[in-house]
Enzyme design. Structure first.
Site, PDB file in Angstrom:
ATOM      1  NE  ARG A  23      14.651  19.651  20.149  1.00 11.04           N
ATOM      2  CZ  ARG A  23      14.508  18.997  18.996  1.00 11.04           C
ATOM      3  NH1 ARG A  23      15.601  18.648  18.301  1.00 11.04           N
ATOM      4  NH2 ARG A  23      13.329  18.705  18.507  1.00 11.04           N
ATOM      5  CD  GLN A  70       1.018  14.388  19.496  1.00  8.97           C
ATOM      6  OE1 GLN A  70       1.458  15.511  19.265  1.00  8.97           O
ATOM      7  NE2 GLN A  70       1.722  13.298  19.248  1.00  8.97           N
TER       8      GLN A  70
HETATM    9  C1  UD1 Z   1      11.383  16.071  11.958  1.00 12.44           C
HETATM   10  C2  UD1 Z   1      11.514  14.827  11.069  1.00 12.44           C
HETATM   11  C3  UD1 Z   1      12.847  14.908  10.323  1.00 12.44           C
HETATM   12  C4  UD1 Z   1      12.890  16.197   9.498  1.00 12.44           C
HETATM   13  C5  UD1 Z   1      12.629  17.395  10.401  1.00 12.44           C
HETATM   14  C6  UD1 Z   1      12.450  18.642   9.529  1.00 12.44           C
HETATM   15  C7  UD1 Z   1      10.363  12.993  12.179  1.00 12.44           C
HETATM   16  C8  UD1 Z   1      10.507  11.759  13.005  1.00 12.44           C
HETATM   17  N1  UD1 Z   1      11.484  13.630  11.888  1.00 12.44           N
HETATM   18  O1  UD1 Z   1      12.415  16.029  12.927  1.00 12.44           O
HETATM   19  O2  UD1 Z   1      12.981  13.790   9.451  1.00 12.44           O
HETATM   20  O3  UD1 Z   1      14.153  16.311   8.864  1.00 12.44           O
HETATM   21  O4  UD1 Z   1      11.419  17.241  11.156  1.00 12.44           O
HETATM   22  O5  UD1 Z   1      12.367  19.804  10.308  1.00 12.44           O
HETATM   23  O6  UD1 Z   1       9.260  13.331  11.834  1.00 12.44           O
HETATM   24  N2  UD1 Z   1       5.332  17.369  16.914  1.00 12.44           N
HETATM   25  C9  UD1 Z   1       4.066  17.099  17.390  1.00 12.44           C
HETATM   26  N3  UD1 Z   1       3.875  16.026  18.194  1.00 12.44           N
HETATM   27  C10 UD1 Z   1       4.883  15.188  18.539  1.00 12.44           C
HETATM   28  C11 UD1 Z   1       6.186  15.463  18.048  1.00 12.44           C
HETATM   29  C12 UD1 Z   1       6.370  16.557  17.220  1.00 12.44           C
HETATM   30  O7  UD1 Z   1       3.115  17.847  17.103  1.00 12.44           O
HETATM   31  O8  UD1 Z   1       4.611  14.222  19.278  1.00 12.44           O
HETATM   32  C13 UD1 Z   1       5.526  18.540  16.036  1.00 12.44           C
HETATM   33  C14 UD1 Z   1       6.506  19.551  16.588  1.00 12.44           C
HETATM   34  O9  UD1 Z   1       5.828  20.580  17.287  1.00 12.44           O
HETATM   35  C15 UD1 Z   1       7.139  20.117  15.318  1.00 12.44           C
HETATM   36  C16 UD1 Z   1       7.011  18.983  14.320  1.00 12.44           C
HETATM   37  O10 UD1 Z   1       6.062  18.089  14.820  1.00 12.44           O
HETATM   38  O11 UD1 Z   1       6.437  21.238  14.864  1.00 12.44           O
HETATM   39  C17 UD1 Z   1       8.353  18.279  14.099  1.00 12.44           C
HETATM   40  O12 UD1 Z   1       8.777  17.726  15.326  1.00 12.44           O
HETATM   41  P1  UD1 Z   1      10.270  17.835  15.832  1.00 12.44           P
HETATM   42  O13 UD1 Z   1      10.380  17.165  17.143  1.00 12.44           O
HETATM   43  O14 UD1 Z   1      10.757  19.216  15.724  1.00 12.44           O
HETATM   44  O15 UD1 Z   1      10.990  16.915  14.741  1.00 12.44           O
HETATM   45  P2  UD1 Z   1      12.485  16.980  14.225  1.00 12.44           P
HETATM   46  O16 UD1 Z   1      13.349  16.321  15.233  1.00 12.44           O
HETATM   47  O17 UD1 Z   1      12.828  18.360  13.845  1.00 12.44           O
HETATM   48 CA    CA Z   2      11.857  20.324  14.090  1.00  6.46          CA
END
Ligand code: UD1
Ligand code: CA
Length: 463
Positions: free
Chosen positions: A17, A74
């Site tokens: 994004r 990961q």
């Molecule tokens: C997430 C939360 C949401 C919260 C928000 C706050 C979940 C399912 N949702 O959503 O409830 O309000 O953060 O900002 O957790 N990441 C990984 N591996 C993955 C997926 C993500 O390392 O497989 C990391 C991303 O780099 C990021 C963080 O986890 O730094 C959050 O992931 P992101 O996809 O941004 O979650 P949100 O949709 O923002």
């Molecule tokens: Ca996020």
């Protein structure tokens, strides 16, 4: 005894994004990658053991954090729960584990600490950090029972109309008991709109098993904001910039007009220093009292003493003493150090060069790899030819040396104490103390030459 604490930073997302070729957590807020902000918040909350969940290329993230962080990889991005699962081997069952998002850089250490205290006090297995946002779009919503107890987190994409109206959002930071995390993580399932393993489901899982879940609501909602897009990143920059500027204003720094002023979170500025428009201060820059920096100056990892001035100039990894003036339009490149009461004027470039106290380099001069003493004067247009195409050589200038205008210094060369060079001289041999070096073609005057020349031209123009 200090209880064991760990932090897991989720940083594997690739930032689709953001439309960035880099991992998302390397996008910057002010001068620091988001990941660096989050690490700093964990450190300030007193957490020593920090584990970073990286994606395909952990080596890209390493420069953004301090050396003692541990990394796990990961390999597939299957969700935030899956990301923590990648760190399972390193999770200490006897520790309390903070899980934080690498893309939420405004997380405050005070909030992390307060949530930790609540977590222990309530004996929760999970305590999430929440915030009340006017516009909760995009965040997970915190669902509570009528008695106020936390029940679950629902992601926006999985939420119904009523749930979407909830304004209390999940900040993406949590405290878990290590034992619960290790036990329950493998039981997460990807039954949701995105087909991902959601870490947020751990709350409902705890509740279903009769374990305690709680929430700490951050008093400043900004602290919960994350950046999924460039627009959100820009909003975070605006908030962080405001916070940093306010801190300096409160400390007595004078910033009469903030236009174009950007100050990194690691910069220190003493009271009564004036920061003028268009000035960017980055890294470990430190500025003493009574200075004027700007307009239009850039300082990175640079130290400035007291009552000095930097006007429209670019300084990087350098040191500037007190009562010294630099610019306008000069550059101090890495490894330069200038003393007290020094004057550097316009169009002067220093590279890996030291200048002693009271030395003056007022105009149009390049000094590289040079050690210059005190009370020296450089005339206009002095150049050190420090590079012969293969090697760089050092120039040494003693105290009280007078370097005439348009002198070329060809190192390795030493100008002894109190020596002079005549204007236009090319110095490629050492000059003894107290001597004058003069090396230029002797002038010859041709009497009447100009008159003859004009007469000749007029003659040519006749038809
Ligand atoms: C997430 C939360 C949401 C919260 C928000 C706050 C979940 C399912 N949702 O959503 O409830 O309000 O953060 O900002 O957790 N990441 C990984 N591996 C993955 C997926 C993500 O390392 O497989 C990391 C991303 O780099 C990021 C963080 O986890 O730094 C959050 O992931 P992101 O996809 O941004 O979650 P949100 O949709 O923002
Ligand atoms: Ca996020």
């Amino acid at each position: 005894m200090e209880r064991r604490r760990q932090a897991v930073v989720l940083a594997a997302g690739d930032g689709k994004r953001m439309k960035s070729a880099q991992p998302k957590v390397l996008c910057r807020v002010l001068d620091r990658p988001m990941l660096g902000w989050v690490e700093e918040a964990c450190r300030q909350a007193g957490i020593q053991d920090i584990i970073i969940v990286a994606g395909d290329r952990p080596e890209l993230l390493a420069p953004a954090v301090t050396a003692d962080c541990r990394f796990v990889q990961q390999r597939q991005r299957l969700g935030t729960g899956h990301a923590v699962l990648s760190a399972l081997e390193l999770l200490d069952p006897l520790a309390q584990v903070a899980v934080v998002c690498g893309d939420a850089p405004l997380l405050r250490p005070e909030d992390l600490q307060a949530a930790y205290e609540l977590h222990l006090w309530e004996q929760n297995v999970v305590t999430l950090l929440s915030a009340r946002l006017e516009d909760p779009t995009g965040y997970g919503r915190v669902l509570r029972r009528p008695d106020g107890a936390v029940e679950a987190i629902v992601e926006e994409r999985d939420a119904d109309e009523t749930q979407r109206r909830v304004r209390e959002v999940n900040a993406g930071a949590y405290w878990f008991s290590g034992a619960f995390l290790r036990d329950a993580l493998p039981r997460l399932t990807p039954q949701n709109a995105q087909g991902e393993y959601y870490l947020t489901d751990m709350v409902a899982l705890a509740v279903a098993e009769g374990l305690r879940a709680g929430a700490y609501r951050c008093p400043r909602p900004d602290a919960a904001l994350g950046a999924n897009s460039r627009r959100q990143l820009q909003q975070l920059n605006t908030i962080a910039r405001r916070q940093v500027l306010d801190r300096h204003l409160e400390n007595g720094v004078d910033i009469p007009l903030e236009d174009g002023v950007m100050i990194g979170p690691g910069v220190r500025i003493a009271p009564d220093t004036r920061i003028l428009p268009g000035t960017i201060l980055e890294g470990e820059t430190s500025i003493g009292p009574g200075c004027t920096i700007g307009p239009n100056s850039y300082l990175k990892d640079t130290t400035v003493g007291e009552d000095s001035q930097v006007k429209a100039s670019w300084l990087s990894q350098s040191r500037v003493g007190s009562h010294t003036s630099i610019g306008p339009f000069s550059q101090l490149r890495p490894g330069s150090a200038v003393g007290d009461h020094v004057k550097i004027g316009d169009f002067v470039e220093l590279k890996n060069t030291t200048l002693g106290d009271h030395t003056s380099v007022a105009h149009l001069t390049y000094l590289g790899d040079s050690r210059v003493g005190q009370w020296c004067n450089f005339g206009c247009g002095v150049v050190v030819a420090n590079y012969d195409g293969n090697h760089k050589y050092e120039t040494v200038v003693g105290d009280r040396v007078f370097v005439g205008c348009n002198t070329n210094l060809v190192p390795p060369v030493t100008l002894g104490e109190g020596s002079y060079t005549a204007a236009g001289t090319t110095v490629d041999q050492d000059v003894p103390a107290g001597a004058l070096a003069i090396g230029r073609v002797r002038q010859e005057n041709k009497p009447g030459w100009a008159d003859d020349h004009i007469a000749f031209k007029k003659d040519q123009q006749k038809p």
